[in-house]
Design a protein around this motif. Structure first.
Motif, PDB file in Angstrom:
ATOM      1  N   GLY A  40      -0.775   4.327   0.611  1.00  0.00           N
ATOM      2  CA  GLY A  40      -0.559   5.327   1.646  1.00  0.00           C
ATOM      3  C   GLY A  40       0.902   5.564   1.972  1.00  0.00           C
ATOM      4  N   GLY A  41       1.805   4.777   1.393  1.00  0.00           N
ATOM      5  CA  GLY A  41       3.233   4.965   1.633  1.00  0.00           C
ATOM      6  C   GLY A  41       3.787   4.127   2.759  1.00  0.00           C
ATOM      7  N   ARG A  42       3.031   3.165   3.235  1.00  0.00           N
ATOM      8  CA  ARG A  42       3.499   2.290   4.316  1.00  0.00           C
ATOM      9  C   ARG A  42       4.050   1.021   3.698  1.00  0.00           C
ATOM     10  N   LYS A  43       5.317   1.023   3.389  1.00  0.00           N
ATOM     11  CA  LYS A  43       5.951  -0.125   2.746  1.00  0.00           C
ATOM     12  C   LYS A  43       6.539  -1.055   3.810  1.00  0.00           C
ATOM     13  N   PRO A  44       6.174  -2.325   3.775  1.00  0.00           N
ATOM     14  CA  PRO A  44       6.781  -3.262   4.725  1.00  0.00           C
ATOM     15  C   PRO A  44       8.187  -3.618   4.278  1.00  0.00           C
TER      16      PRO A  44
END
Length: 154
Positions: A109-113
């Motif tokens: 989803g493009g949520r990179k930590p």
């Protein structure tokens, strides 16, 4: 919101044919898993445009639930012993994604930590370009020389 997988796709992954009651439960599981996938990914896709990996993880979570709806971790036929443990925690007996699946969905989803760099400034401050070797002072005027000169500051 649409489901990311169909009942027919889930039926293809199971070892038995679903009866009417199991089909109702499977449809609910597909809805729950699709909602969770959107939550962990931080976005929603129309059902036709969802990445294949999202569909695969939804089917995997639903198969895990349909195979073991009560969340048993131990079962014995002789003395009819059933057991649960805390490895699944609050997810026992529900549709869930493992921690690794949650991280993978977030990545899809493009949520990179990770860490990011953010410029910080004081409230109502004015950014003034600084020339080499001089430090701005308040009140504005002639800047204070910090270095010997702008070419060779040290």
């Amino acid at each position: 919101m649409a489901n990311f997988a169909t009942l027919a796709e889930l039926q293809g992954r199971l070892d038995w044919t679903l009866d009417a009651d199991e089909e109702r439960i499977a449809n609910s599981a597909l809805e729950d898993a699709s909602d969770l996938a959107s939550h962990y990914a931080g976005r929603d896709w129309p059902d036709a445009s969802a990445p294949r990996m999202v569909r695969a993880m939804v089917l995997k979570a639903c198969k895990r639930y349909m195979t073991n709806p009560a969340g048993y971790t131990q079962s014995r036929a002789g003395d009819e012993t059933l057991g649960w443990n805390d490895t699944q925690g609050e997810n026992a007996g529900t549709v869930y994604f493992t921690n690794e699946e949650q991280k993978l969905l977030a990545g899809i989803g493009g949520r990179k930590p990770g860490l990011v760099s953010v410029q910080v400034s004081a409230w109502n401050s004015v950014h003034r370009p600084v020339t080499a070797g001089l430090v701005p002072v308040d009140p504005p005027g002639a800047d204070f020389p910090l270095f010997a000169d702008g070419v060779e500051p040290w």
